[in-house]
Design an enzyme around this catalytic site. Structure first.
Site, mmCIF file in Angstrom:
data_model
loop_
_atom_site.group_PDB
_atom_site.id
_atom_site.type_symbol
_atom_site.label_atom_id
_atom_site.label_comp_id
_atom_site.label_asym_id
_atom_site.label_seq_id
_atom_site.Cartn_x
_atom_site.Cartn_y
_atom_site.Cartn_z
ATOM 1 N N ASP A 51 -0.514 11.662 7.998
ATOM 2 C CA ASP A 51 -0.785 10.401 7.315
ATOM 3 C C ASP A 51 0.511 9.609 7.118
ATOM 4 O OD1 ASP A 51 -2.935 8.936 5.764
ATOM 5 O OD2 ASP A 51 -1.467 9.149 4.171
ATOM 6 N N GLU A 78 0.094 9.068 12.391
ATOM 7 C CA GLU A 78 -0.353 7.727 12.040
ATOM 8 C C GLU A 78 0.917 6.975 11.635
ATOM 9 O OE1 GLU A 78 -3.005 5.236 8.823
ATOM 10 O OE2 GLU A 78 -1.624 6.813 8.244
HETATM 11 C C1 BGC Z 1 -4.895 6.658 5.280
HETATM 12 C C2 BGC Z 1 -5.599 5.895 4.227
HETATM 13 C C3 BGC Z 1 -4.888 6.149 2.917
HETATM 14 C C4 BGC Z 1 -3.390 5.852 3.030
HETATM 15 C C5 BGC Z 1 -2.642 6.471 1.899
HETATM 16 C C6 BGC Z 1 -3.572 5.918 5.301
HETATM 17 O O1 BGC Z 1 -2.948 5.935 6.387
HETATM 18 O O2 BGC Z 1 -5.522 6.644 6.532
HETATM 19 O O3 BGC Z 1 -6.949 6.226 4.131
HETATM 20 O O4 BGC Z 1 -5.431 5.319 1.953
HETATM 21 O O5 BGC Z 1 -2.855 6.384 4.197
HETATM 22 O O6 BGC Z 1 -2.662 7.857 1.999
#
Ligand code: BGC
Length: 563
Positions: A218, A278
């Site tokens: 994440d 990500e």
């Molecule tokens: C996730 C989100 C989340 C955020 C904070 C993002 O990249 O995909 O769903 O709210 O990170 O963790």
């Protein structure tokens, strides 16, 4: 099951330990709270997923990615983790997790779990200890605490705005402030602390030892920060070069020291564990660093999420990303929908300005839309054509639960039932990038049956309200309809195992600019007509079509041609 499926499974079995399984995998994202509710508390659970493994196997995916299922106060749908090495009691137990992994592996489906390293929940034992221990303590050193400005420190250390709107600093009882890039309940870790790094290595080992095949990381670009004593203002931050590698808050070069350690850990397993970042970064060269073989190995490419249903845009994005993949040695990733974005059937059913990401880097934060503005059939027709275009591409395809049913975004959810902090923190002010209806509309529990409580999601209700129109998109309804989106996905995912070959494609020039035609090295061809009018059908053996074809290729339609 068809004989085609049997062929596929034999191939998968013989490559079970293949270290490159992820390169062209179809990965299905499960948002556990909204997939299937076994125990009837309105929240999806691990036993619910285990009970649906036959469904996943028949769908034909290669892996599942589980969004967070860890203990959480649910301030951000589970992305506020209170304990990284346990399961939320509402979702199950570690024994349920082991059972799920065993069932998925027995069905030749690999398991990817979500790791949330930028921030924890404010309920995490470390954050509670940091509050108790007071200023200057080692416990506070695991997070980012600062004194405030103003005579009594009553002003936040800077004017920074959180990603969900509102201030990025919150004051604690003794007067200090802590940084949270997202919601107040999500304090950012201090990645300069060795203890934080070691603890995440222990977490990765914990799940890898339990048989997890890979990790989705994440906001991988945010972990490491370099905050000077005198903090820049938000305006100064916004004006800084995000691609410099030395930005104080994001995509710093030194974040890759963290991932080099993670890679060493992943490679100590046989087969090596995989990871996908990500990382919302400013250019392909910056993204490539996350995808490097000495780092996480793969990174999400969200470019198609921000594109209109448009041949020229699609072609440019595919060409660029395949060239990047060649440079990094990683494989490309493709994604249209996830738990953060308006479902693509809906995006393609909206007028372009409402349906696509308008701001660079925030295409994933697309606005929701009320249903009356929507071209329901057109949106789904375009989504089916676009997805079949995507599933033929070299690289891995990331699919989001419910898209195989052709689900639209749920636009109408009463305010008091909404859960998304990105909506709740911004709905009144309309500030920052969340100017729509937030992300609850793509997180509504799945319809498994056409009637009954929560459309078969569970024996009772669902934690987000499901609209009446879910009935016609249920698994039960679509299973019975050969022309359904579910059966289209099943057929495509089955054929895809034979279509995938060397990670290349060759564009076949067409006479119409709105038609894209590409050929894979083993002779499979994909043709998509992005225009509204029918065009001549290319010669070849059609094995899949998103709309009925006669002697013409209808508008907004994709066909697959087998050699
Ligand atoms: C996730 C989100 C989340 C955020 C904070 C993002 O990249 O995909 O769903 O709210 O990170 O963790």
């Amino acid at each position: 099951m068809t004989s085609d499926t049997t062929v596929t499974q034999t191939i998968t079995l013989s490559t079970r330990e293949d270290e490159t399984w992820w390169r062209q995998a179809a990965v299905y994202q499960i948002y556990p709270r909204s997939f299937a509710d076994f125990d009837g508390d309105g929240i999806g659970d691990l036993k619910g997923i285990t009970a649906r493994v036959p469904y996943l196997a028949e769908l034909g995916i290669d892996a599942v990615w589980l969004s967070p299922f860890y203990p959480s106060a649910l301030a951000d749908g589970g992305y506020d983790v209170a304990d990284y090495r346990d399961v939320d009691p509402r979702i199950g137990t570690l024994a349920d997790f082991d059972e799920l992994v065993t069932a998925l592996h027995a069905a030749n489906i690999r398991v990817v779990v979500d790791i949330v390293p930028n921030h924890s929940s404010d309920q995490h034992a470390w954050f509670q200890a940091a509050l108790a221990a007071g200023r200057g303590s080692a416990e506070r050193g695991r997070y980012i605490f600062r004194d405030g400005r103003g005579e009594g420190g009553e002003l936040p250390p800077s004017d920074w705005v959180s990603m969900f709107g509102g201030p990025a600093w919150t004051r604690v009882a003794d007067g200090q402030w802590y940084l949270h890039t997202f919601a107040t309940e999500q304090p950012d870790f201090n990645w300069d602390a060795r203890e934080v790094r070691d603890d995440f290595l222990a977490t990765l080992r914990f799940w890898a030892d339990r048989g997890v095949d890979g990790f989705r990381v994440d906001v991988a670009h945010l972990l490491v920060k370099d905050l000077p004593a005198e903090l820049p203002s938000q305006a100064e931050i916004d004006a800084m070069d995000a691609a410099s590698g030395s930005h104080p808050l994001l995509d710093r070069d030194d974040v890759h020291e963290v991932y080099a350690e993670w890679r060493a850990l992943f490679d100590s397993y046989d087969p090596p564990r995989t990871a996908v970042a990500e990382a919302h970064v400013s250019n392909p060269e910056r993204r490539a660093r996350y995808a490097s073989a000495t780092g996480l190995g793969q990174a999400f490419n969200f470019d198609l999420m921000g594109a209109d249903f448009d041949a020229a845009q699609f072609r440019a994005i595919v060409t660029d990303n395949l060239a990047q993949a060649d440079l990094t040695g990683s494989s490309s990733t493709w994604v249209f929908s996830n738990h953060d974005a308006t479902r693509h059937a809906t995006r393609y059913g909206l007028p372009p300005a409402r349906g696509t990401g308008k701001k660079a880097g925030t295409a994933w934060m697309l606005a929701g839309a009320p249903r009356e503005e929507l071209d329901i059939e057109g949106g789904l027709r375009r989504a089916r054509a676009a997805t079949m275009f995507l599933l033929g591409l070299p690289g891995s395809a990331y699919l989001y639960q419910g898209e195989e049913l052709g689900l639209h975004e749920v636009g109408v959810i009463p305010r008091d039932r909404r859960q998304d902090p990105a909506y709740l923190r911004c709905a009144d002010t309309r500030e920052w990038s969340f100017d729509g209806l937030g992300r609850d509309g793509c997180r509504v529990p799945l319809p498994w049956r056409s009637e009954g409580p929560s459309f078969g999601f569970g024996p009772r209700g669902a934690h987000l309200p499901q609209p009446a129109w879910f009935a016609q998109y249920s698994v039960e309804a679509e299973d019975a309809d050969p022309a359904s989106t579910l059966n289209l996905y099943r057929r495509a995912l089955d054929l895809r195992h034979r279509l995938q070959s060397a990670e290349r494609l060759e564009w076949v020039e067409t006479s119409a600019p709105e038609v894209l035609h590409y050929r894979r090295p083993n002779g499979w061809e994909i043709v998509t007509n992005f225009g509204a009018a029918a065009v001549a059908l290319p010669a070849g053996r059609i094995v899949l079509a998103t709309e009925p074809v006669t002697d013409l290729l209808p508008g907004e339609t994709t066909v697959w041609l087998a050699p």
